[in-house]
Design a protein around this motif. Structure first.
Motif, PDB file in Angstrom:
ATOM      1  N   ALA A  46       0.846  -1.190   0.000  1.00 57.15           N
ATOM      2  CA  ALA A  46       0.000   0.000   0.000  1.00 57.15           C
ATOM      3  C   ALA A  46       0.878   1.235   0.000  1.00 57.15           C
ATOM      4  O   ALA A  46       2.000   1.196   0.481  1.00 57.15           O
ATOM      5  CB  ALA A  46      -0.910   0.008   1.228  1.00 57.15           C
ATOM      6  N   SER A  47       0.375   2.308  -0.522  1.00 58.75           N
ATOM      7  CA  SER A  47       1.148   3.540  -0.487  1.00 58.75           C
ATOM      8  C   SER A  47       1.284   3.960   0.982  1.00 58.75           C
ATOM      9  O   SER A  47       0.459   3.583   1.806  1.00 58.75           O
ATOM     10  CB  SER A  47       0.469   4.619  -1.323  1.00 58.75           C
ATOM     11  OG  SER A  47      -0.637   5.136  -0.631  1.00 58.75           O
ATOM     12  N   PRO A  48       2.300   4.750   1.292  1.00 62.57           N
ATOM     13  CA  PRO A  48       2.542   5.109   2.693  1.00 62.57           C
ATOM     14  C   PRO A  48       1.370   5.821   3.381  1.00 62.57           C
ATOM     15  O   PRO A  48       1.218   5.724   4.575  1.00 62.57           O
ATOM     16  CB  PRO A  48       3.762   6.029   2.637  1.00 62.57           C
ATOM     17  CG  PRO A  48       4.285   5.998   1.253  1.00 62.57           C
ATOM     18  CD  PRO A  48       3.275   5.327   0.382  1.00 62.57           C
ATOM     19  N   SER A  49       0.536   6.534   2.631  1.00 58.72           N
ATOM     20  CA  SER A  49      -0.516   7.294   3.295  1.00 58.72           C
ATOM     21  C   SER A  49      -1.931   6.847   2.935  1.00 58.72           C
ATOM     22  O   SER A  49      -2.874   7.333   3.512  1.00 58.72           O
ATOM     23  CB  SER A  49      -0.354   8.778   2.965  1.00 58.72           C
ATOM     24  OG  SER A  49      -0.509   8.967   1.577  1.00 58.72           O
ATOM     25  N   HIS A  50      -2.097   5.960   1.977  1.00 52.82           N
ATOM     26  CA  HIS A  50      -3.433   5.558   1.546  1.00 52.82           C
ATOM     27  C   HIS A  50      -3.713   4.095   1.857  1.00 52.82           C
ATOM     28  O   HIS A  50      -2.862   3.244   1.705  1.00 52.82           O
ATOM     29  CB  HIS A  50      -3.601   5.796   0.045  1.00 52.82           C
ATOM     30  CG  HIS A  50      -3.610   7.242  -0.307  1.00 52.82           C
ATOM     31  ND1 HIS A  50      -2.463   7.967  -0.538  1.00 52.82           N
ATOM     32  CD2 HIS A  50      -4.635   8.111  -0.443  1.00 52.82           C
ATOM     33  CE1 HIS A  50      -2.785   9.202  -0.811  1.00 52.82           C
ATOM     34  NE2 HIS A  50      -4.094   9.328  -0.767  1.00 52.82           N
ATOM     35  N   CYS A  51      -4.933   3.846   2.281  1.00 61.54           N
ATOM     36  CA  CYS A  51      -5.391   2.492   2.545  1.00 61.54           C
ATOM     37  C   CYS A  51      -6.536   2.196   1.583  1.00 61.54           C
ATOM     38  O   CYS A  51      -7.141   3.121   1.027  1.00 61.54           O
ATOM     39  CB  CYS A  51      -5.895   2.375   3.991  1.00 61.54           C
ATOM     40  SG  CYS A  51      -4.579   2.545   5.222  1.00 61.54           S
ATOM     41  N   PRO A  52      -6.875   0.927   1.391  1.00 63.63           N
ATOM     42  CA  PRO A  52      -8.004   0.579   0.525  1.00 63.63           C
ATOM     43  C   PRO A  52      -9.318   1.163   1.042  1.00 63.63           C
ATOM     44  O   PRO A  52      -9.417   1.588   2.195  1.00 63.63           O
ATOM     45  CB  PRO A  52      -8.040  -0.957   0.577  1.00 63.63           C
ATOM     46  CG  PRO A  52      -6.683  -1.365   1.031  1.00 63.63           C
ATOM     47  CD  PRO A  52      -6.185  -0.250   1.901  1.00 63.63           C
ATOM     48  N   LEU A  53     -10.331   1.138   0.204  1.00 65.28           N
ATOM     49  CA  LEU A  53     -11.656   1.637   0.544  1.00 65.28           C
ATOM     50  C   LEU A  53     -12.158   0.982   1.828  1.00 65.28           C
ATOM     51  O   LEU A  53     -11.981  -0.221   2.025  1.00 65.28           O
ATOM     52  CB  LEU A  53     -12.624   1.332  -0.608  1.00 65.28           C
ATOM     53  CG  LEU A  53     -14.050   1.844  -0.455  1.00 65.28           C
ATOM     54  CD1 LEU A  53     -14.068   3.361  -0.423  1.00 65.28           C
ATOM     55  CD2 LEU A  53     -14.907   1.337  -1.609  1.00 65.28           C
ATOM     56  N   GLU A  84      -0.483   0.408  10.249  1.00 66.75           N
ATOM     57  CA  GLU A  84      -1.523  -0.539   9.805  1.00 66.75           C
ATOM     58  C   GLU A  84      -2.638   0.142   9.026  1.00 66.75           C
ATOM     59  O   GLU A  84      -2.997   1.279   9.300  1.00 66.75           O
ATOM     60  CB  GLU A  84      -2.156  -1.239  11.024  1.00 66.75           C
ATOM     61  CG  GLU A  84      -1.198  -2.007  11.893  1.00 66.75           C
ATOM     62  CD  GLU A  84      -0.612  -3.221  11.201  1.00 66.75           C
ATOM     63  OE1 GLU A  84      -1.347  -3.886  10.442  1.00 66.75           O
ATOM     64  OE2 GLU A  84       0.573  -3.494  11.423  1.00 66.75           O
ATOM     65  N   CYS A  85      -3.212  -0.596   8.066  1.00 67.26           N
ATOM     66  CA  CYS A  85      -4.464  -0.215   7.435  1.00 67.26           C
ATOM     67  C   CYS A  85      -5.542  -1.013   8.166  1.00 67.26           C
ATOM     68  O   CYS A  85      -5.576  -2.238   8.099  1.00 67.26           O
ATOM     69  CB  CYS A  85      -4.467  -0.563   5.947  1.00 67.26           C
ATOM     70  SG  CYS A  85      -3.619   0.662   4.943  1.00 67.26           S
ATOM     71  N   CYS A  86      -6.381  -0.316   8.921  1.00 64.44           N
ATOM     72  CA  CYS A  86      -7.397  -0.962   9.753  1.00 64.44           C
ATOM     73  C   CYS A  86      -8.760  -0.922   9.064  1.00 64.44           C
ATOM     74  O   CYS A  86      -9.102   0.078   8.433  1.00 64.44           O
ATOM     75  CB  CYS A  86      -7.520  -0.238  11.097  1.00 64.44           C
ATOM     76  SG  CYS A  86      -6.040  -0.280  12.120  1.00 64.44           S
ATOM     77  N   PRO A  87      -9.569  -1.980   9.239  1.00 65.94           N
ATOM     78  CA  PRO A  87     -10.935  -1.933   8.717  1.00 65.94           C
ATOM     79  C   PRO A  87     -11.733  -0.857   9.442  1.00 65.94           C
ATOM     80  O   PRO A  87     -11.657  -0.728  10.658  1.00 65.94           O
ATOM     81  CB  PRO A  87     -11.506  -3.322   9.037  1.00 65.94           C
ATOM     82  CG  PRO A  87     -10.351  -4.162   9.439  1.00 65.94           C
ATOM     83  CD  PRO A  87      -9.249  -3.257   9.875  1.00 65.94           C
ATOM     84  N   SER A  88     -12.487  -0.052   8.690  1.00 72.42           N
ATOM     85  CA  SER A  88     -13.352   0.972   9.279  1.00 72.42           C
ATOM     86  C   SER A  88     -14.534   0.308   9.960  1.00 72.42           C
ATOM     87  O   SER A  88     -14.898  -0.818   9.649  1.00 72.42           O
ATOM     88  CB  SER A  88     -13.872   1.905   8.182  1.00 72.42           C
ATOM     89  OG  SER A  88     -12.817   2.572   7.554  1.00 72.42           O
ATOM     90  N   CYS A  89     -15.148   1.033  10.880  1.00 72.62           N
ATOM     91  CA  CYS A  89     -16.371   0.545  11.508  1.00 72.62           C
ATOM     92  C   CYS A  89     -17.544   0.822  10.564  1.00 72.62           C
ATOM     93  O   CYS A  89     -17.558   1.837   9.869  1.00 72.62           O
ATOM     94  CB  CYS A  89     -16.603   1.241  12.842  1.00 72.62           C
ATOM     95  SG  CYS A  89     -15.424   0.743  14.125  1.00 72.62           S
ATOM     96  N   PRO A  90     -18.543  -0.067  10.555  1.00 71.57           N
ATOM     97  CA  PRO A  90     -19.697   0.131   9.669  1.00 71.57           C
ATOM     98  C   PRO A  90     -20.630   1.220  10.197  1.00 71.57           C
ATOM     99  O   PRO A  90     -20.517   1.633  11.354  1.00 71.57           O
ATOM    100  CB  PRO A  90     -20.380  -1.242   9.689  1.00 71.57           C
ATOM    101  CG  PRO A  90     -19.996  -1.850  10.984  1.00 71.57           C
ATOM    102  CD  PRO A  90     -18.613  -1.327  11.296  1.00 71.57           C
ATOM    103  N   PRO A  91     -21.572   1.689   9.360  1.00 71.57           N
ATOM    104  CA  PRO A  91     -22.542   2.683   9.811  1.00 71.57           C
ATOM    105  C   PRO A  91     -23.239   2.227  11.095  1.00 71.57           C
ATOM    106  O   PRO A  91     -23.529   1.044  11.264  1.00 71.57           O
ATOM    107  CB  PRO A  91     -23.536   2.757   8.646  1.00 71.57           C
ATOM    108  CG  PRO A  91     -22.763   2.309   7.452  1.00 71.57           C
ATOM    109  CD  PRO A  91     -21.796   1.282   7.962  1.00 71.57           C
TER     110      PRO A  91
END
Length: 171
Positions: A25-32, A40-47
């Motif tokens: 992954a790029s140093p500052s961007h994580c997947p959608l 770490e790229c952490c999973p976001s919390c859902p609505p």
């Protein structure tokens, strides 16, 4: 010159292959629907939920439901949920759509008021309709939920106290 170009092309293709295969992954961007916490790229919390603890190398993000009176509309990395809008009758507002854990409340105006600050199908602020116009004017149109009463000027030779239609002057 051609050999240098070939080496450069080979190195670029090798970088692309490694990036694709190992998910660099790029140093500052994580997947959608993911966010950066440290390295770490952490999973976001859902609505309807908020972050209690960011993910770590061997654990996923810990999320919790928004408490009553709060909401979170989309995938997020917020530590707290947003407070629901209050539709205050004292300010001329009433509930059009109640707040839920995934969406804010939507307000509308009470009878006798018009919306002075609208937003996304709702109203943030209301004002009471005027009850009359100035002397020399008459009410041309009653107030609506979007507009105050319309005051029109009496024509020459007529008068009004601001509440009724224009009357001819007596001669």
């Amino acid at each position: 010159m051609i050999e240098a170009y070939t080496n450069l092309t080979t190195m670029f293709l090798l970088f692309i292959l490694i990036s694709c295969c190992f998910g660099v992954a790029s140093p500052s961007h994580c997947p959608l629907n993911e966010y950066r916490a440290g390295l770490e790229c952490c999973p976001s919390c859902p609505p309807g939920m908020h972050v209690v603890k960011d993910c770590e190398e061997r654990s996923i993000t810990k999320c919790s439901w928004c408490p009553d009176g709060t909401f979170q509309a989309g995938f997020n990395e917020q530590k707290r949920c947003s407070n629901c809008t209050k539709c205050d009758a004292g300010l001329g507002l009433k509930v059009k759509k109640s707040c839920s854990s995934t969406s804010d409340a939507v307000c509308e105006v009470l009878d006798g008021f018009f919306c002075s600050d609208s937003n996304g199908g709702g109203c943030r602020a209301a004002q009471r309709h005027r009850l009359s116009c100035s002397p020399g004017q008459y009410i041309g149109q009653r107030g609506t939920t979007d507009e105050d009463i319309e005051c029109l000027h009496c024509t020459d030779g007529t008068f009004s106290d601001g509440t009724s239609s224009c009357q001819p002057h007596t001669t």
